[in-house]
Scaffold this motif. Sequence first.
Motif, short mmCIF file in Angstrom:
data_model
loop_
_atom_site.label_atom_id
_atom_site.label_comp_id
_atom_site.label_asym_id
_atom_site.label_seq_id
_atom_site.Cartn_x
_atom_site.Cartn_y
_atom_site.Cartn_z
N PRO A 149 -7.86 -35.42 112.19
CA PRO A 149 -8.50 -35.15 110.89
C PRO A 149 -8.12 -33.80 110.30
N LEU A 150 -7.94 -32.78 111.14
CA LEU A 150 -7.60 -31.45 110.63
C LEU A 150 -6.17 -31.37 110.11
N HIS A 151 -5.39 -32.42 110.33
CA HIS A 151 -4.02 -32.43 109.82
C HIS A 151 -3.99 -32.64 108.31
N ARG A 152 -5.08 -33.18 107.74
CA ARG A 152 -5.17 -33.31 106.29
C ARG A 152 -5.80 -32.04 105.72
N SER A 153 -5.16 -31.47 104.72
CA SER A 153 -5.57 -30.16 104.22
C SER A 153 -6.94 -30.17 103.56
N ASP A 154 -7.43 -31.34 103.15
CA ASP A 154 -8.73 -31.40 102.48
C ASP A 154 -9.88 -31.77 103.42
N PHE A 155 -9.61 -31.81 104.73
CA PHE A 155 -10.64 -32.27 105.65
C PHE A 155 -11.86 -31.36 105.70
N LEU A 156 -11.65 -30.06 105.74
CA LEU A 156 -12.79 -29.15 105.82
C LEU A 156 -13.73 -29.32 104.63
N GLU A 157 -13.17 -29.55 103.47
CA GLU A 157 -14.01 -29.78 102.30
C GLU A 157 -14.86 -31.04 102.47
N PHE A 158 -14.23 -32.07 103.02
CA PHE A 158 -14.98 -33.31 103.22
C PHE A 158 -16.06 -33.15 104.28
N ALA B 291 -12.55 -22.65 114.30
CA ALA B 291 -13.81 -22.97 114.98
C ALA B 291 -15.00 -22.42 114.21
N ARG B 292 -14.86 -21.19 113.71
CA ARG B 292 -15.94 -20.60 112.92
C ARG B 292 -16.15 -21.37 111.62
N ARG B 293 -15.07 -21.81 111.01
CA ARG B 293 -15.20 -22.58 109.76
C ARG B 293 -15.88 -23.92 110.01
N LEU B 294 -15.58 -24.57 111.12
CA LEU B 294 -16.26 -25.82 111.45
C LEU B 294 -17.74 -25.58 111.69
N LYS B 295 -18.07 -24.49 112.34
CA LYS B 295 -19.48 -24.14 112.55
C LYS B 295 -20.16 -23.90 111.22
N ALA B 296 -19.52 -23.13 110.35
CA ALA B 296 -20.11 -22.85 109.04
C ALA B 296 -20.26 -24.10 108.20
N ALA B 297 -19.36 -25.06 108.40
CA ALA B 297 -19.44 -26.32 107.65
C ALA B 297 -20.61 -27.18 108.08
N GLY B 298 -21.16 -26.90 109.26
CA GLY B 298 -22.31 -27.66 109.73
C GLY B 298 -21.99 -28.79 110.68
N VAL B 299 -20.78 -28.79 111.24
CA VAL B 299 -20.41 -29.84 112.20
C VAL B 299 -21.34 -29.77 113.41
#
Length: 344
Positions: free
Chosen positions: A66-75, A99-107
């Motif tokens: 999933p992280l290979h798509r550049s828009d995944f973090l937004e989704f 990892a910090r961005r995934l945490k901030a995203a709420g994963v």
Amino acid sequence: MQPYLNTPPKITISYTESCNLDCRICYSVCARQPKQSELSLAEWISFCDYLAANGVIQAYIEGGEPLHRSDFLEFVAYAAKRMMTIVRTNGTLVDRHMARRLKAAGVGRVLVDLMGATAATHEWFTRVPGSFARSCDAIRHLVHAGIRTDVLVILTRQNAPEIADFLRLAHGLGARRVGILRLYPLGRAKPLWPEIALSLDEQMAVIRALEPPAGLDVMQSWHPHDHNCCWQSAAVTADGRSVGCMYLREYVDHGNIRHVPFLDTWFNSPLYRRLRQADVPHACGGCARSQRSNGGCRASAYAFHGRWDAPDPFCPTMNQGVDIRVLPERLLRESSGPEDSAGA
């Protein structure tokens, strides 16, 4: 009789069929670039709203990578505000910042795939030098970021001798849980099957010998945990096909969510309804009581028997003499395509 569900409580989303690795047993036969047929970010966001409005409470998001798509973090940041989110990744694109961005995203949880306990075994599968160290580093980064992190391994002939070391490795990296998964005859795994598949007796010997370190939970799907989850599962591929379960992706197509509302596929596909009934003759009664389902995995059963009501050959009580090291010839021939609702 399964509980009646108006909607599935959780759904698996294959966000992309692209990946930065080149795994020998890739179930999706991934390419380096996302396919033009994949749902766009706007389409995934619209689908996320639809799911949340209809009571779906958990999204399990995988690929490809999933992280290979550049828009995944937004989704994933959008989805995490609406439901519990779990992300499955190979980890090679997860550095400390990610990892910090995934945490901030709420994963809520991340699952990282390793193919073995050593670089030699792992990279034989991934065919990318250095991928083992990057995946191990990802686990450390995710744990340090405060994300509940599991490590997954698909049990094969190559990594079976390493499972004890694998458990120690996962525990040492800070993982809370390990998932030992069965091998499925899908994608690139099919032509490689004679080289990588274990007999059922060999698989059960590995499971019986598990001795996880204190504090490490182990998840595995062999007897008596080999339940039939079709009654509650849902899945949508990267190009929008409703397939019920990702392990059924080559066998079924209940309709494309671009053209048919997802819940119409859930309610109106005769095959989907049939699979949710979990009507499997000769099913193990013990599993029916403990797992609220009958007959084990429908994907494994259909792969080896070609029948939706067949028993799961990965279950010792229902195997019926099937040598799961040998695939049926029809799986190795050119596929005529998945069944749709009319094929039920």
